[in-house]
Design a protein around this motif. Structure first.
Motif, PDB file in Angstrom:
ATOM      1  N   LEU A 153       0.849  -1.192   0.000  1.00 25.92           N
ATOM      2  CA  LEU A 153       0.000   0.000   0.000  1.00 25.92           C
ATOM      3  C   LEU A 153       0.880   1.236   0.000  1.00 25.92           C
ATOM      4  O   LEU A 153       1.858   1.314   0.755  1.00 25.92           O
ATOM      5  CB  LEU A 153      -0.917   0.020   1.222  1.00 25.92           C
ATOM      6  N   ALA A 154       0.543   2.204  -0.836  1.00 27.36           N
ATOM      7  CA  ALA A 154       1.285   3.453  -0.872  1.00 27.36           C
ATOM      8  C   ALA A 154       0.846   4.344   0.286  1.00 27.36           C
ATOM      9  O   ALA A 154      -0.342   4.394   0.638  1.00 27.36           O
ATOM     10  CB  ALA A 154       1.074   4.165  -2.205  1.00 27.36           C
ATOM     11  N   GLU A 179       3.326  -1.078   4.071  1.00 26.85           N
ATOM     12  CA  GLU A 179       3.078   0.297   3.655  1.00 26.85           C
ATOM     13  C   GLU A 179       4.394   0.938   3.228  1.00 26.85           C
ATOM     14  O   GLU A 179       5.344   1.018   4.011  1.00 26.85           O
ATOM     15  CB  GLU A 179       2.448   1.103   4.792  1.00 26.85           C
ATOM     16  N   ILE A 180       4.466   1.351   1.974  1.00 24.23           N
ATOM     17  CA  ILE A 180       5.688   1.934   1.423  1.00 24.23           C
ATOM     18  C   ILE A 180       5.350   3.262   0.771  1.00 24.23           C
ATOM     19  O   ILE A 180       4.170   3.600   0.588  1.00 24.23           O
ATOM     20  CB  ILE A 180       6.342   0.980   0.396  1.00 24.23           C
ATOM     21  N   THR A 181       6.378   4.007   0.431  1.00 28.34           N
ATOM     22  CA  THR A 181       6.149   5.295  -0.216  1.00 28.34           C
ATOM     23  C   THR A 181       5.669   5.083  -1.650  1.00 28.34           C
ATOM     24  O   THR A 181       5.913   4.041  -2.263  1.00 28.34           O
ATOM     25  CB  THR A 181       7.440   6.131  -0.230  1.00 28.34           C
ATOM     26  N   HIS A 194      -0.450   2.042 -10.839  1.00 26.91           N
ATOM     27  CA  HIS A 194      -0.770   1.043  -9.818  1.00 26.91           C
ATOM     28  C   HIS A 194      -1.884   1.472  -8.879  1.00 26.91           C
ATOM     29  O   HIS A 194      -2.373   0.654  -8.092  1.00 26.91           O
ATOM     30  CB  HIS A 194       0.482   0.738  -8.981  1.00 26.91           C
ATOM     31  N   GLN A 195      -2.295   2.747  -8.925  1.00 31.96           N
ATOM     32  CA  GLN A 195      -3.378   3.262  -8.086  1.00 31.96           C
ATOM     33  C   GLN A 195      -3.103   3.079  -6.598  1.00 31.96           C
ATOM     34  O   GLN A 195      -4.015   3.005  -5.794  1.00 31.96           O
ATOM     35  CB  GLN A 195      -4.708   2.594  -8.461  1.00 31.96           C
ATOM     36  N   GLY A 196      -1.827   2.969  -6.252  1.00 28.16           N
ATOM     37  CA  GLY A 196      -1.453   2.929  -4.842  1.00 28.16           C
ATOM     38  C   GLY A 196      -1.561   1.585  -4.169  1.00 28.16           C
ATOM     39  O   GLY A 196      -1.424   1.502  -2.949  1.00 28.16           O
ATOM     40  N   VAL A 197      -1.787   0.519  -4.926  1.00 28.85           N
ATOM     41  CA  VAL A 197      -1.957  -0.799  -4.303  1.00 28.85           C
ATOM     42  C   VAL A 197      -1.423  -1.879  -5.234  1.00 28.85           C
ATOM     43  O   VAL A 197      -1.468  -1.763  -6.457  1.00 28.85           O
ATOM     44  CB  VAL A 197      -3.449  -1.065  -3.979  1.00 28.85           C
ATOM     45  N   GLY A 198      -0.879  -2.932  -4.623  1.00 31.33           N
ATOM     46  CA  GLY A 198      -0.391  -4.071  -5.391  1.00 31.33           C
ATOM     47  C   GLY A 198      -0.260  -5.282  -4.482  1.00 31.33           C
ATOM     48  O   GLY A 198      -0.022  -5.147  -3.277  1.00 31.33           O
TER      49      GLY A 198
END
Length: 373
Positions: A153-154, A179-181, A194-198
């Motif tokens: 998660l961004a 949770e990463i930048t 990626h819309q902030g998720v992977g």
């Protein structure tokens, strides 16, 4: 007198002669040390799997390995390899969890292989995990119970109902949430949206072609799609999406010189790859002949085909639609195997259609004919 042997205060040291044998003093050094124990039998090794109390250094190493594995989204390399099936898809049993880390988890690794997929730049394209990105694909993957190994998660991500469902599902299933930048996620995905998720997923498990063919033959309106040398995973994903939308029961592709189900193909399919069986075949020509023996009519899409798509009477029966590659179209043997070569009427000066677009047009016409039959 020549030399300096008579020099006063000279220090003379006698040379030590070579020792003959061991004299019984070094016999212990001649004994063998026995076989080298495997890692899971060495108490000092991080892979030790015994039941005895571990030495403090070994316990520290294993704890360090577990933390590193959780941070990288992989299974810890501790103990004997298990036999748990970690592949995903509608296929059969896999061969176990991969033991090599992907570049997405490892960071700055060397890129290998011609195919570029979001977060997928691994040492072994077939055996390495994938990084699947995008809110809809991730939701679809979790709903389909794809055995994800990590969720990324961004930081500062916009929360909506999809993100809420993703986090809740991952937490319920014990999937590590990292949770990463956003910049780090951009680097892991190679700049793909990626819309902030992977999520990291194991390799895809393909359906058996025999099972795929048997299931389609039992359907009231049998329809399969075959791809001949389509190498772009985005085209594969788009064809999967169209096939699922127009009622096909599955897709089969060659094992070699063709795109497989990668994270890119999954994302392009918008999650349809979780619902539509996909099979790999060793020889496409042989597979088409096997389908013909089961009563299917094999039609190949060809710009120079003798049959007009809008005049395809065989569309209402058991059908296999073969889509050629992006550049050369249908292969020679595949074209000769097809019962019919079908062309799509084009009214403008465009020479040909993209493989996925041609497949969508043909499948839409087949669905229309069957609806009005």
């Amino acid at each position: 007198m020549p030399g300096n042997s008579q020099r006063r205060n000279i220090r003379q040291v006698s040379k030590k002669t070579a020792t003959k044998g061991t004299g019984g003093k070094g016999k212990d050094t001649l004994k063998g040390r026995g076989k080298t124990l495997p890692a899971d039998e060495r108490p000092w090794h991080k892979g030790y799997s015994g039941t005895e109390k571990l030495p403090s250094k070994t316990a520290w190493k294993q704890d360090k390995e577990r933390k590193a594995a959780a941070a990288e989204g992989r299974a810890p390399k501790i103990g004997k390899p298990g036999t748990k099936d970690t592949t995903w898809g509608k296929g059969g049993t896999g061969k176990g969890a991969p033991t090599r880390r992907t570049q997405a988890a490892r960071g700055a690794a060397t890129r290998m292989g011609p195919r570029v997929a979001p977060g997928r730049k691994s040492l072994t394209p077939k055996d390495a995990p994938e990084l699947l990105v995008g809110r809809n694909p991730v939701v679809e993957a979790l709903r389909a119970h794809v055995p994800a190994t990590a969720l990324y998660l961004a930081q500062g991500i916009d929360i909506d109902e999809r993100i809420t469902e993703i986090v809740r599902t991952a937490g319920d299933r014990g999937i590590p949430i990292l949770e990463i930048t956003r910049a780090e996620l951009d680097r892991l995905t190679g700049g793909v949206l990626h819309q902030g998720v992977g999520i990291q997923v194991p390799p895809f498990a393909y359906e058996s072609f025999e099972d795929l063919l048997a299931a389609a033959a039992e359907h009231p309106e049998p329809l399969l799609v075959a791809l001949d040398g389509v190498t772009d995973p985005r085209n594969l994903g788009a064809v999967i999406r169209s096939a699922a939308a127009f009622g096909a029961q599955g897709i089969f592709v060659p094992e070699r010189r063709a795109a497989g189900i990668t994270a890119t193909a999954w994302r392009t399919s918008a999650g349809a790859a979780a619902r539509l069986p996909v099979a790999q075949v060793t020889n496409l020509t042989r597979a088409l002949k096997q389908a013909q023996a089961e009563g299917f009519v094999v039609v190949g899409l060809d710009a120079d085909g003798e049959t007009d798509l809008y005049q395809l009477e065989a569309a209402v029966g058991p059908l296999v639609v073969v889509v050629g590659s992006e550049g050369r179209g249908l292969g020679r043997l595949v074209g000769q195997t097809c019962d019919l070569r079908v062309s799509i009427p084009i009214v403008s000066e465009v020479e040909s259609l993209n493989a996925s677009v041609a497949a969508a047009v043909a499948l839409a016409e087949v669905a229309r004919r069957r609806a009005t039959a």
